[in-house]
Scaffold this active site. Structure first.
Site, PDB file in Angstrom:
ATOM      1  N   ASN A  94      50.034  31.887  79.626  1.00 22.10           N
ATOM      2  CA  ASN A  94      49.078  30.974  80.280  1.00 22.10           C
ATOM      3  C   ASN A  94      49.247  29.521  79.846  1.00 22.10           C
ATOM      4  OD1 ASN A  94      47.986  31.423  77.734  1.00 22.10           O
ATOM      5  ND2 ASN A  94      45.865  31.431  78.433  1.00 22.10           N
ATOM      6  N   HIS A 178      44.496  41.830  79.635  1.00 20.84           N
ATOM      7  CA  HIS A 178      43.195  41.270  79.256  1.00 20.84           C
ATOM      8  C   HIS A 178      42.150  41.976  80.123  1.00 20.84           C
ATOM      9  CE1 HIS A 178      40.693  37.543  78.112  1.00 20.84           C
ATOM     10  NE2 HIS A 178      39.876  38.430  78.666  1.00 20.84           N
ATOM     11  N   ASP A 304      45.416  36.725  68.835  1.00 21.70           N
ATOM     12  CA  ASP A 304      44.969  35.942  69.994  1.00 21.70           C
ATOM     13  C   ASP A 304      44.768  34.482  69.567  1.00 21.70           C
ATOM     14  OD1 ASP A 304      44.199  35.147  72.499  1.00 21.70           O
ATOM     15  OD2 ASP A 304      42.217  36.074  72.436  1.00 21.70           O
TER      16      ASP A 304
HETATM   17  O1  DOR Z   1      39.277  33.576  74.128  1.00 15.34           O
HETATM   18  C1  DOR Z   1      40.361  33.589  74.671  1.00 15.34           C
HETATM   19  N1  DOR Z   1      41.123  32.485  74.768  1.00 15.34           N
HETATM   20  N2  DOR Z   1      40.814  34.730  75.181  1.00 15.34           N
HETATM   21  C2  DOR Z   1      41.951  34.808  75.887  1.00 15.34           C
HETATM   22  O2  DOR Z   1      42.327  35.878  76.273  1.00 15.34           O
HETATM   23  C3  DOR Z   1      42.701  33.572  76.225  1.00 15.34           C
HETATM   24  C4  DOR Z   1      42.472  32.552  75.204  1.00 15.34           C
HETATM   25  C5  DOR Z   1      42.995  31.188  75.539  1.00 15.34           C
HETATM   26  O3  DOR Z   1      44.057  31.091  76.152  1.00 15.34           O
HETATM   27  O4  DOR Z   1      42.364  30.205  75.142  1.00 15.34           O
HETATM   28 ZN    ZN Z   2      44.915  35.700  74.510  1.00 18.38          ZN
END
Ligand code: DOR
Ligand code: ZN
Length: 424
Positions: A94, A178, A304
């Protein structure tokens, strides 16, 4: 040649440890046993009382590169990883743009090669992570993607996911998921429970996670794909994984250090630093996650690592982004919360942080044995430190100010020292 003397050497395969010396030569472990310092070693590390274990492997990090490098970049992310004892990380897709094409994938991999640790890249399952069309999974795998994920955004089209699993099964790569169905969620980042109620928010209920984990475990069963349930946070989700494993699905599960350490109450204390997706849930959920680690339903610990800027995290609770950094506190939280409290042995913890995540991606690291790659972490399990500063660009951690046990002294990757503590 490098000699590491008298440490607690962890055998992650047998879940055992013994006091021994370790010799490293040409990037590999030459021997484990009794070695005398005959003056032929370029470096000798006195490791008595310290743990000598395989370098940690984190299958879930966000290095924000390309596009969001004010939060983190591949180099600062890798430096944070090395400082935390990690020698291999898997970057999520992402970024901006998303890793859904060869060019961006190659950029991440090429930058990763300059860091001293192993930076692997997962590519997106769907184009633009929009959940509508699959990426060229075959082409991306051929270009070096280690797996596929739309982490951050749940995939709601079950049939699209089934097709992705079919391809992933042929390509022999995992798909990481996810699991939070947005249809049940009115405010993400906070559990639908008593803390949310106090804040006047509805939050994200456990059914959002439980129902999607159950669906995807069954699709995994029907396709034979290797499917990894990311950052599991609910008791129901855990039970769904347990059932799927029993039925023979190739499902694995990760848990984050924050989910086995904190509960929904943390939101009241730490505000946006306790906002994450999926959210911190109840004490009952937390206890279930620990039992899941003990009985093997949860295979691995993944951070994470989700860096965000101070400005972003200082916004109001509903506006601030979700996620916290984790690479530099993960090991110490495992030692303090799981080993010291008697839930896991040190060897079990090390297996969940190296061998098991390595196996998910078919990597040869994660083992301490003669001939194995010399990716190692050396840490003092008794030494406590206060979490203050980070190698990461970001400092969005609720654990700032916490006193934790388990201080990393050396991280060695391919036989090279890539991190050394100032008092190592
Ligand atoms: O809290 C989160 N932040 N969960 C995720 O799965 C993505 C992540 C992010 O990219 O900031
Ligand atoms: Zn993540």
């Amino acid at each position: 040649m490098l000699l590491i003397r008298g440490g607690r050497v962890i055998d992650t395969e047998k879940r055992e440890e013994k006091q021994a010396d370790v010799v490293i030569k040409d990037g590999r472990i030459l021997g484990i046993g009794d070695f005398t310092d005959d003056g032929s070693y370029e470096q000798v590390i006195e490791a008595r009382g310290w743990v000598v274990a395989p370098g940690l492997v984190d299958v879930h990090v966000h290095f924000r590169d390309p596009g969001l490098t004010y939060k983190e970049d591949i180099h600062t992310g890798a430096a944070a990883a090395a400082a935390g004892g990690f020698t291999t990380v898997v970057c999520m897709a992402n970024t901006k743009p998303v890793v859904d094409n060869r060019e961006i994938l190659e950029y991440v991999m090429e930058e990763g090669k300059k860091t001293g640790i192993h930076v692997l890249a997962a590519a997106a399952v769907s184009l633009g992570m929009k959940g509508r069309e699959l990426t060229d999974m075959e082409g991306l795998k051929a270009a070096g993607a280690c797996g596929f994920t739309d982490d951050g955004i749940p995939l709601m089209d079950g049939e699209l996911l089934r097709q992705a699993f079919e391809q992933a099964a042929v390509l022999e790569v995992p798909v990481s998921l996810h699991e939070e169905d947005p249809g049940f969620i009115r405010q993400n980042g906070i559990h639908h429970g008593k803390a949310a109620e106090q804040m006047g928010l509805y939050g994200s209920p456990a059914v959002a996670e439980d129902s999607l984990v159950a669906r995807d475990c069954m699709i995994a069963l029907h396709t034979g794909a290797k499917v990894n349930i990311q950052h599991i946070s609910s008791r129901g989700g855990l039970e769904a994984v347990r059932l799927a494993k029993k039925m023979g699905a190739k499902v694995t599960a990760e848990v984050t250090p924050h989910h086995f350490t904190l509960t929904e109450d943390a939101v009241l204390q730490y505000g946006t630093l306790a906002k994450m997706n999926p959210p911190l849930r109840t004490e009952e959920d937390r206890q279930a996650l620990i039992r899941g680690l003990q009985d093997g339903t949860i295979d691995m610990i993944a951070t994470d690592h989700a860096p965000h800027s101070r400005e972003e995290k200082s916004r109001g609770f509903t506006e601030a982004p979700s996620g916290i950094i984790g690479l530099e506190t993960s090991l110490a939280l495992g030692v303090t919360q799981l080993v010291d409290k008697g839930y896991l042995t040190m060897a079990e913890l090390m297996a969940k942080m190296s061998l098991n995540p390595a196996r998910l991606y078919g990597l040869e690291c994660g083992r301490m044995a003669e001939g194995a790659v010399a990716d190692l972490v050396i840490f003092d399990p008794e030494e406590s430190f206060t979490v203050e500063t980070f190698h990461s660009k970001a400092d969005n951690s609720p654990f700032r100010g916490w006193n934790l046990k388990g201080k990393v002294h050396y991280t060695i990757c391919g036989g090279n020292v890539v991190y050394r503590s100032s008092c190592g």
